[in-house]
Structures are given as structure tokens and as C-alpha cells.
Design a protein around this motif. Structure first.
Motif, PDB file in Angstrom:
ATOM      1  N   PRO A 449     -39.088 -15.616   5.265  1.00 26.56           N
ATOM      2  CA  PRO A 449     -38.365 -16.892   5.807  1.00 26.56           C
ATOM      3  C   PRO A 449     -38.614 -17.798   4.485  1.00 26.56           C
ATOM      4  N   VAL A 450     -37.645 -18.613   4.037  1.00 30.52           N
ATOM      5  CA  VAL A 450     -37.568 -19.373   2.975  1.00 30.52           C
ATOM      6  C   VAL A 450     -37.372 -20.847   3.369  1.00 30.52           C
ATOM      7  N   GLU A 451     -37.657 -21.686   2.461  1.00 30.61           N
ATOM      8  CA  GLU A 451     -36.934 -23.137   2.794  1.00 30.61           C
ATOM      9  C   GLU A 451     -35.732 -23.118   1.936  1.00 30.61           C
ATOM     10  N   VAL A 452     -34.764 -23.557   2.457  1.00 31.25           N
ATOM     11  CA  VAL A 452     -33.141 -23.400   1.761  1.00 31.25           C
ATOM     12  C   VAL A 452     -33.184 -24.768   0.899  1.00 31.25           C
ATOM     13  N   PRO A 453     -32.902 -24.446  -0.381  1.00 26.98           N
ATOM     14  CA  PRO A 453     -32.823 -25.596  -1.145  1.00 26.98           C
ATOM     15  C   PRO A 453     -31.472 -26.267  -1.136  1.00 26.98           C
ATOM     16  N   ASP A 454     -31.214 -27.396  -1.381  1.00 25.49           N
ATOM     17  CA  ASP A 454     -29.911 -28.446  -1.364  1.00 25.49           C
ATOM     18  C   ASP A 454     -28.824 -27.466  -1.910  1.00 25.49           C
ATOM     19  N   LEU A 455     -29.056 -26.803  -3.062  1.00 26.16           N
ATOM     20  CA  LEU A 455     -27.841 -26.024  -3.596  1.00 26.16           C
ATOM     21  C   LEU A 455     -27.203 -25.439  -2.747  1.00 26.16           C
ATOM     22  N   TYR A 456     -27.954 -24.826  -1.642  1.00 23.06           N
ATOM     23  CA  TYR A 456     -27.323 -23.817  -0.682  1.00 23.06           C
ATOM     24  C   TYR A 456     -27.282 -24.232   0.637  1.00 23.06           C
ATOM     25  N   GLN A 457     -27.127 -25.439   0.775  1.00 26.20           N
ATOM     26  CA  GLN A 457     -26.989 -26.145   2.250  1.00 26.20           C
ATOM     27  C   GLN A 457     -25.386 -26.285   2.458  1.00 26.20           C
ATOM     28  N   SER A 458     -25.130 -26.206   3.591  1.00 28.61           N
ATOM     29  CA  SER A 458     -23.684 -26.326   4.104  1.00 28.61           C
ATOM     30  C   SER A 458     -23.252 -27.786   3.883  1.00 28.61           C
ATOM     31  N   ALA A 459     -22.119 -28.363   3.058  1.00 32.36           N
ATOM     32  CA  ALA A 459     -21.550 -29.462   2.941  1.00 32.36           C
ATOM     33  C   ALA A 459     -21.129 -29.912   4.424  1.00 32.36           C
ATOM     34  N   LYS A 460     -20.457 -28.977   5.140  1.00 36.65           N
ATOM     35  CA  LYS A 460     -19.908 -29.492   6.362  1.00 36.65           C
ATOM     36  C   LYS A 460     -21.104 -30.017   7.211  1.00 36.65           C
ATOM     37  N   VAL A 461     -22.316 -29.158   7.317  1.00 38.02           N
ATOM     38  CA  VAL A 461     -23.163 -29.432   8.207  1.00 38.02           C
ATOM     39  C   VAL A 461     -23.730 -30.865   7.860  1.00 38.02           C
ATOM     40  N   ALA A 462     -24.196 -31.172   6.436  1.00 37.83           N
ATOM     41  CA  ALA A 462     -24.615 -32.092   5.902  1.00 37.83           C
ATOM     42  C   ALA A 462     -23.540 -33.702   6.135  1.00 37.83           C
ATOM     43  N   ALA A 463     -22.257 -33.274   5.967  1.00 35.20           N
ATOM     44  CA  ALA A 463     -21.436 -34.536   6.637  1.00 35.20           C
ATOM     45  C   ALA A 463     -21.486 -34.818   7.933  1.00 35.20           C
ATOM     46  N   LYS A 464     -21.572 -33.674   8.611  1.00 36.79           N
ATOM     47  CA  LYS A 464     -21.751 -33.865  10.319  1.00 36.79           C
ATOM     48  C   LYS A 464     -22.815 -34.663  10.666  1.00 36.79           C
ATOM     49  N   ALA A 465     -24.176 -34.283   9.996  1.00 37.04           N
ATOM     50  CA  ALA A 465     -25.106 -34.890  10.194  1.00 37.04           C
ATOM     51  C   ALA A 465     -25.342 -36.399   9.782  1.00 37.04           C
ATOM     52  N   SER A 466     -24.681 -36.710   8.484  1.00 37.33           N
ATOM     53  CA  SER A 466     -24.594 -38.035   8.103  1.00 37.33           C
ATOM     54  C   SER A 466     -23.771 -38.840   8.877  1.00 37.33           C
ATOM     55  N   LYS A 467     -22.729 -38.047   9.556  1.00 42.57           N
ATOM     56  CA  LYS A 467     -21.684 -39.116  10.385  1.00 42.57           C
ATOM     57  C   LYS A 467     -22.402 -39.546  11.628  1.00 42.57           C
ATOM     58  N   ALA A 468     -23.241 -38.540  12.359  1.00 42.44           N
ATOM     59  CA  ALA A 468     -23.948 -38.704  13.529  1.00 42.44           C
ATOM     60  C   ALA A 468     -25.037 -39.727  13.148  1.00 42.44           C
ATOM     61  N   LYS A 469     -25.611 -39.645  12.073  1.00 40.42           N
ATOM     62  CA  LYS A 469     -26.875 -40.740  11.833  1.00 40.42           C
ATOM     63  C   LYS A 469     -25.975 -42.108  11.498  1.00 40.42           C
ATOM     64  N   SER A 470     -24.894 -42.144  10.900  1.00 37.36           N
ATOM     65  CA  SER A 470     -23.960 -43.615  10.934  1.00 37.36           C
ATOM     66  C   SER A 470     -23.778 -44.030  12.267  1.00 37.36           C
ATOM     67  N   LYS A 471     -23.242 -43.334  13.155  1.00 37.22           N
ATOM     68  CA  LYS A 471     -22.856 -43.653  14.526  1.00 37.22           C
ATOM     69  C   LYS A 471     -24.048 -44.072  15.141  1.00 37.22           C
ATOM     70  N   ALA A 472     -25.412 -43.446  15.021  1.00 35.36           N
ATOM     71  CA  ALA A 472     -26.378 -43.787  15.894  1.00 35.36           C
ATOM     72  C   ALA A 472     -26.869 -45.119  15.319  1.00 35.36           C
ATOM     73  N   LYS A 473     -26.773 -45.450  14.130  1.00 33.39           N
ATOM     74  CA  LYS A 473     -27.032 -46.471  13.438  1.00 33.39           C
ATOM     75  C   LYS A 473     -26.498 -47.710  13.961  1.00 33.39           C
ATOM     76  N   THR A 474     -25.097 -47.632  14.132  1.00 30.15           N
ATOM     77  CA  THR A 474     -24.052 -48.325  14.160  1.00 30.15           C
ATOM     78  C   THR A 474     -24.222 -48.911  16.134  1.00 30.15           C
ATOM     79  N   LYS A 475     -24.598 -47.891  16.749  1.00 29.05           N
ATOM     80  CA  LYS A 475     -24.789 -48.240  18.233  1.00 29.05           C
ATOM     81  C   LYS A 475     -26.073 -48.992  18.215  1.00 29.05           C
ATOM     82  N   SER A 476     -27.096 -48.687  17.489  1.00 34.50           N
ATOM     83  CA  SER A 476     -28.448 -49.617  17.581  1.00 34.50           C
ATOM     84  C   SER A 476     -28.301 -51.017  17.262  1.00 34.50           C
ATOM     85  N   GLN A 477     -27.213 -51.135  16.307  1.00 30.37           N
ATOM     86  CA  GLN A 477     -27.437 -52.653  16.078  1.00 30.37           C
ATOM     87  C   GLN A 477     -26.325 -53.220  17.060  1.00 30.37           C
TER      88      GLN A 477
END
Length: 477
Positions: A449-477
Motif C-alpha cells: 500500500p502506498v500514498e498516491v502523490p499528486d502527480l498520479y491523482q485523477s484530474a477528474k476526481v479532483a475537479a469533482k471534489a472541488s466542485k462539491a466543496k464549492s457547492k457545499a460552501k455556497t450552501k453554508s453561506q
């Protein structure tokens, strides 16, 4: 009213006509079978004899059509169909014709478009040279040596079929030279990159669309078994059935393993107890494994591949994967060990397929999409694309580097053609050396088992997480 011509005679209305061409004394016939007209010489100069010959030609053509054979067999496309039908007949009678799909593709995509309308006896070495130039343009590149060899195999089959039917002379058969671009070795993976792949695959499976998720899971299963066994990608594993598996459990004396985490300890005990049920190894009166015993499953896979039927050997990871597949797909089997039940009952289902019976024809395509998403498709040193076959060279390197597995043993495990010395004098069998192939250090490294560095992270997954985070932030405001 049209004038009746002396050089044309209709024997059967709209079906059979005898006629003469300009500047020849020989009569020809034009005949129709179903909705297609054919023309053929009667080889006769006398009209009465020509009429009789035309009747025979039509009768033979109708008989060939009734027997599902081409009406005219002098053109390459018709002889090619006879070759395919012969292969189809072998398949229908229970014989394996592994190359049928590949040969049919070569005939349909390359040979018929170029040679199709040519009379087979008129094809010369010069015609073959023209075909080779056309093929380069059609492919957009110089074909590999192995590709040219396959095309030549199919062409030779067609020529030999024509010779057997007296449609061409053996002396007229063109010589086919196998020349092509030398194949490059597949780019490989390092052990660390393999760790990254195995760490990222569960996320890739979880993020698939509903109808793709199960296929991704099967690719994940397939990859883990490829890494653990070094088997050839393709039919060796994709045709594997439960009945083609045998396993045993090996137990070895080792130091006592201390596990602090209670949950992990319980999982380990359950896993070892499962091995006890499948072996005659040392265990106490209550059925618990002795503390200084290491349990290892040895899974023998009877695969049918490039070198015929052979054994491939897997160990702990292969056992776990097969068990996961059995538990996932066979919920209706009321047995505590579904895997053992499937093996003992010689179940004929293919292993690497979805619950609705869909195979993994697109395994390479899906795997390369995975690699592209996680920035691992191309080797950073050579720029060449990785493929499923890359795991085979990885396996060989790992078991030699980490566990010093003997070259002879490795050659037998991979089913490669041994060198001349081994071929002449070596009498060892895979059965004799399968315990030595366990290579625990290599497998521990490969499945670490290894920690996956940023180089090998999925851009799709990161974008999806960022979008979800922004949506959650907007709702809280």
C-alpha cells in the motif's frame, strides 16, 4: 419491335442467355442466380454444344448456391469465403480456431478491398508488391513484422484453397516475403508504479458510471491476477473457467507474528482459519493455526494460450481475487466457501466476466483509459505507451530482483520457449518448482500500500471534489 440478333440466344427467359462477343468464335453464357447475373465462357464454337454447356453451367451454379457455396470461385473474394466457411465448420464441430476473428478481419478489411475482384490465378508477385504499398497507405504506417506475417498466413491459406480446387497452379502461387517494421519491446512498469496503479484502481472503479462500474471491477480483478501470475494478457486468463483451477495450501514454520490492532488480528485469524479448512497443516485441538505457521495458498491455473495448454501459478493475491469474484457473482450459492464449491463442481462459467455474462473484450481499451486518467499511460523515459502486457516484464523483473528466482523456473512459469540448452537437457516440471515461485519479497513489494502523490491523482476526481466543496460552501453561506 427489336430486331432478333444472330449472336444472342435466350435459352431461359430472364435467366440464361448464350451470346458471342466481338472478334471471337467462342460462345459465352450469361446466367442469373437469385438477383445476380454471372458471365462465363462455354468454350464451345458450335451453338448446339454451347447451349448444352450453358445449361450445365447454370445447373452447377444453382447447386452451389443450394449448398451455400459461392457461385463463382475464380475470384479471390470467393475463395476467401471458402476458407472462412471451412474455419466456421471446424468451430461448429467443436474444434478451436483461435485466429478466426483475426483472419476474418484481415480478409474483410484488407484482402477483399484490394484483391477481391481479381481472378486468383492472375495474382503475381508484382500484384503482391502493389498490395504492400496500398496497405501502408491504408494503415497510415509501415506494418509490424508480426502483422505482415499474419496477412501472409491468410493469403497462403487462400492460395492453397484455390490450388486444391484446381483454380490455380501451384507453380503460379506468388512467393510471400515477410518483411515489416521490427517490433519494439513493450514499455514496462516499475514496482512503485504498480503500487500506484493498484492504489488508484478502487477509486477508478467507484467513480465509474453505473453500467461501467462492474466492468471496471472485472478489469481491477484481471490486473491483480496478471501482476500475481505473470500470465499473458488475452485469452490465457479471459478464457479461464472455474473448472480450470486447482489450489493447495502450503504451511511453513516462521517466527511468531505480533499484531497489535484487534480488528486486524481477528481478520488475520479468520483468514488463516480458512486455510486450515483447506489443508492438513498443523493446528491445535480447537482448530486454530499454530502461532509459528505461515499459510500460503498456491493456485494452479490451467490456461490455454500461445504455447498451448500450460499451468500458470498464483498465490495469496490470486486466491483473494478469485474468492472476491465468487462471493460477488454467486450470491445464490449457499456455501461458506463459494470458491471451493465452484472448483469442486467444475463450474464452466468464465471467471473474468460481468454478472450478465459480458466478457472483457475491451480490457486493454479500458485499462489504457485508466492509465491516461492517472497520468501513467506513457513511459516517462521512452515515451512509449504501456499496455497490459507490460505487467509480464514487470513480474519477471520483480521475482528475479527481489527473490532471485532461477531463470529456468521463471521460463517454465511464464510458458516461454526455453533456450536450446534447457530444451535439450532440462527435465524439470512446473509441478516441481511451484513452491519456489512463491517469491514472497517480490509479491510484498508489488502489492505494498502506498500514498498516491499528486502527480498520479485523477484530474477528474479532483475537479469533482472541488466542485462539491464549492457547492457545499455556497450552501453554508
Amino acid at each position: 419491335m427489336p430486331v432478333k440478333r444472330d449472336d444472342t440466344h435466350q435459352l431461359i427467359e430472364r435467366e440464361l442467355v448464350v451470346f458471342k462477343r466481338p472478334n471471337t468464335e467462342v460462345w459465352y453464357c450469361r446466367y442469373k442466380v437469385e438477383d445476380t447475373w454471372f458471365t462465363q465462357t462455354t468454350k464451345e464454337r458450335d451453338l448446339n454444344k454451347a447451349n448444352a454447356a450453358a445449361q450445365k453451367i447454370l445447373a452447377k451454379a444453382l447447386l452451389r448456391k443450394e449448398e451455400n457455396l459461392p457461385v463463382v470461385t475464380k475470384r479471390l473474394r470467393d475463395v476467401a469465403q471458402l476458407v472462412l466457411k471451412a474455419m466456421e465448420a471446424r468451430i461448429a464441430s467443436g474444434h478451436k480456431v483461435d485466429s478466426y476473428t483475426q483472419y476474418k478481419r484481415i480478409i474483410d478489411k484488407y484482402l477483399v478491398p484490394f484483391f477481391g475482384s481479381m481472378v486468383i490465378s492472375n495474382i503475381t508477385s508484382e500484384t503482391i508488391e502493389d498490395y504492400e504499398k496500398w496497405r501502408v497507405k491504408e494503415m497510415g504506417k509501415t506494418p509490424k513484422y508480426s502483422t505482415v506475417r499474419k496477412h501472409n498466413v491468410v493469403l497462403n491459406m487462400i492460395f492453397k484453397e484455390a490450388i486444391s480446387r484446381n483454380l490455380m497452379s501451384g507453380l503460379k502461387m506468388p512467393y510471400l516475403e515477410t518483411k515489416g517494421q521490427k517490433s519494439e519491446r513493450h514499455a514496462t512498469f516499475t514496482v512503485y508504479e504498480t503500487n500506484i496503479i493498484l492504489a488508484n484502481m478502487p477509486e477508478w472503479v467507484a467513480n465509474g458510471r453505473q453500467h461501467h462500474k462492474e466492468k471496471r471491477q472485472v478489469v481491477h480483478d484481471y490486473v491483480r491476477v496478471l501482476v500475481d501470475t505473470g500470465a499473458r494478457p488475452g485469452k490465457e486468463l479471459l478464457d479461464l473457467q472455474w473448472k480450470n483451477i486447482e489450489f493447495e495450501v502450503q504451511h511453513e514454520t516462521a517466527g511468531v507474528q505480533f499484531v497489535e490492532d484487534e480488528v486486524e488480528k481477528e481478520e488475520m485469524i479468520d483468514y488463516e482459519r480458512e486455510y486450515v479448512e483447506l489443508s492438513n497443516g498443523p493446528y491445535d485441538e480447537e482448530g486454530n493455526p499454530l502461532p509459528n505457521t505461515v499459510w500460503t495458498p498456491i493456485v494452479s491455473l490451467f490456461v490455454d494460450g500461445k504455447e498451448g495448454t500450460r499451468h500458470a501459478v498464483g498465490y495469496d493475491m490470486t486466491y483473494r481475487v478469485l474468492k472476491e469474484i465468487a462471493n460477488r457473482r454467486y450470491k445464490n450459492i449457499r456455501k461458506s466457501n463459494k470458491l471451493q464449491h465452484l472448483i469442486e463442481t467444475k463450474n464452466e462459467d468464465k471467471i473474468f466476466m460481468t454478472s450478465d455474462g459480458e466478457g472483457l473484450a475491451s480490457a486493454l481499451h479500458m485499462f489504457q483509459h485508466f492509465l491516461e486518467e492517472y497520468n501513467m499511460l506513457k513511459d516517462r523515459n521512452t515515451g512509449r505507451k504501456r499496455v497490459l502486457y507490460s505487467f509480464r516484464s514487470l513480474f519477471s523483473t520483480a521475482v528475479m530482483d527481489y527473490d532471485d528466482v532461477d531463470m529456468r523456473d521463471l521460463a517454465k512459469a511464464l510458458g516461454n520457449s526455453p533456450e536450446m540448452l534447457m530444451k535439450r537437457y532440462d527435465r524439470g516440471t512446473l509441478k516441481q518448482i511451484k513452491h519456489k515461485l512463491k517469491a514472497p519479497n517480490a509479491r510484498q513489494a508489488l502489492f505494498k500500500p502506498v500514498e498516491v502523490p499528486d502527480l498520479y491523482q485523477s484530474a477528474k476526481v479532483a475537479a469533482k471534489a472541488s466542485k462539491a466543496k464549492s457547492k457545499a460552501k455556497t450552501k453554508s453561506q
